[in-house]
Design an enzyme around this catalytic site. Structure first.
Site, PDB file in Angstrom:
ATOM      1  N   ASP A 110      -2.947  38.784 -13.506  1.00 13.17           N
ATOM      2  CA  ASP A 110      -3.747  38.364 -12.365  1.00 13.17           C
ATOM      3  C   ASP A 110      -3.238  37.016 -11.886  1.00 13.17           C
ATOM      4  O   ASP A 110      -2.860  36.179 -12.704  1.00 13.17           O
ATOM      5  CB  ASP A 110      -5.204  38.236 -12.836  1.00 13.17           C
ATOM      6  N   TYR A 112      -3.267  33.134 -10.732  1.00 18.38           N
ATOM      7  CA  TYR A 112      -4.151  32.008 -11.030  1.00 18.38           C
ATOM      8  C   TYR A 112      -5.193  31.885  -9.918  1.00 18.38           C
ATOM      9  O   TYR A 112      -4.889  32.075  -8.740  1.00 18.38           O
ATOM     10  CB  TYR A 112      -3.355  30.710 -11.123  1.00 18.38           C
ATOM     11  N   PHE A 147       2.818  33.708 -13.980  1.00 21.36           N
ATOM     12  CA  PHE A 147       2.913  32.558 -14.897  1.00 21.36           C
ATOM     13  C   PHE A 147       3.352  31.269 -14.207  1.00 21.36           C
ATOM     14  O   PHE A 147       3.327  30.208 -14.815  1.00 21.36           O
ATOM     15  CB  PHE A 147       3.857  32.850 -16.073  1.00 21.36           C
ATOM     16  N   HIS A 162       0.490  37.794 -26.149  1.00 20.43           N
ATOM     17  CA  HIS A 162       0.420  37.015 -24.910  1.00 20.43           C
ATOM     18  C   HIS A 162       0.533  35.522 -25.239  1.00 20.43           C
ATOM     19  O   HIS A 162       0.057  35.071 -26.288  1.00 20.43           O
ATOM     20  CB  HIS A 162      -0.905  37.298 -24.202  1.00 20.43           C
TER      21      HIS A 162
END
Length: 235
Positions: free
Chosen positions: A75, A77, A88, A200
């Site tokens: 998703d 930010y 990221f 993760h």
């Protein structure tokens, strides 16, 4: 990018994507679910991240023919100024998020690359690294608010098109979500690609993520098939 057009009296959002991707995904853009997604975004009352002109920035930075490696996020930010279309990654001048800090720690431990003072991964994307989120938009302050609106089906199609490529590509899948999303293509008979999985990089699973050495492993594979290694130091 997105632009508006009128259709039978309604104002819709028209998706504008890099040309090579538009050719590959032409059929996808004509499907009803994409038209529903377009209308959903147009009707969205809240502030949407990333800005509309960079929703497809991952595709702009990494044309289809240039893809050598895929990193999958979930998703965008959801804070002001953060998301700019690359998973990221955040805009320069924005505080580096916790997951990206752990990615930088792994880069240092794996390749000796000292953490930089920004979180923009654009220079990496332009080397053929598709930094793809499963959902390409989000409402301000509400993570996963645009989930199950059509983006996941669209990015499933993106992953499938890349997986169908005949030249070897590296897939880096961090966390159960990324691994589950790619489960169908990972069981495909095409074995020329190289898949790397790990926990993760979020603070909740960082201990299991750190030490995975995915950056050096990815480069070793790319070199083994005659491709250039990635310069993983963000610039």
């Amino acid at each position: 990018m997105m632009s508006k057009r009128k259709s039978q009296g309604a104002v819709l959002v028209k998706f504008v994507i890099e040309e090579s991707w538009r050719e590959v995904l032409a059929d996808e853009f004509e499907k009803p679910y994409m038209k529903k997604l377009s209308q959903f975004l147009e009707d969205e009352k809240g502030e949407v991240y990333p800005p509309k002109d960079v929703i497809f920035e991952a595709f702009q930075a990494t044309p289809f023919k240039d893809v050598n490696l895929v990193i999958l996020g979930q998703d965008p930010y959801h804070g002001p100024g953060q998301a700019h279309g690359l998973c990221f990654s955040v805009n320069k001048g924005i505080k580096v998020p916790p997951s990206l800090k752990n990615i930088y720690k792994e880069l240092q431990g794996d390749l000796g690359i000292a953490p930089v003072h920004h979180g923009c991964l654009e220079s990496i994307a332009k080397q053929g690294v598709l930094l793809l989120n499963a959902t390409l938009t989000v409402r301000k302050g509400e993570p996963l608010s645009h989930a199950e609106k059509g983006w996941e089906r669209f990015t499933d199609a993106v992953i499938e098109k890349v997986w169908q490529r005949e030249d070897p590509i590296v897939f880096i899948l961090w966390g159960r979500f990324a691994q589950d999303k790619c489960k169908s293509v990972l069981h495909n008979s095409n074995r020329c690609h190289h898949v790397l999985t790990a926990a993760h990089p979020s603070p909740f699973s960082a201990k299991k993520f750190l030490g995975c050495k995915h950056f050096s492993k990815a480069n070793a594979f790319l070199v083994s098939v005659g491709k250039k290694p990635i310069n993983w130091e963000p610039s």
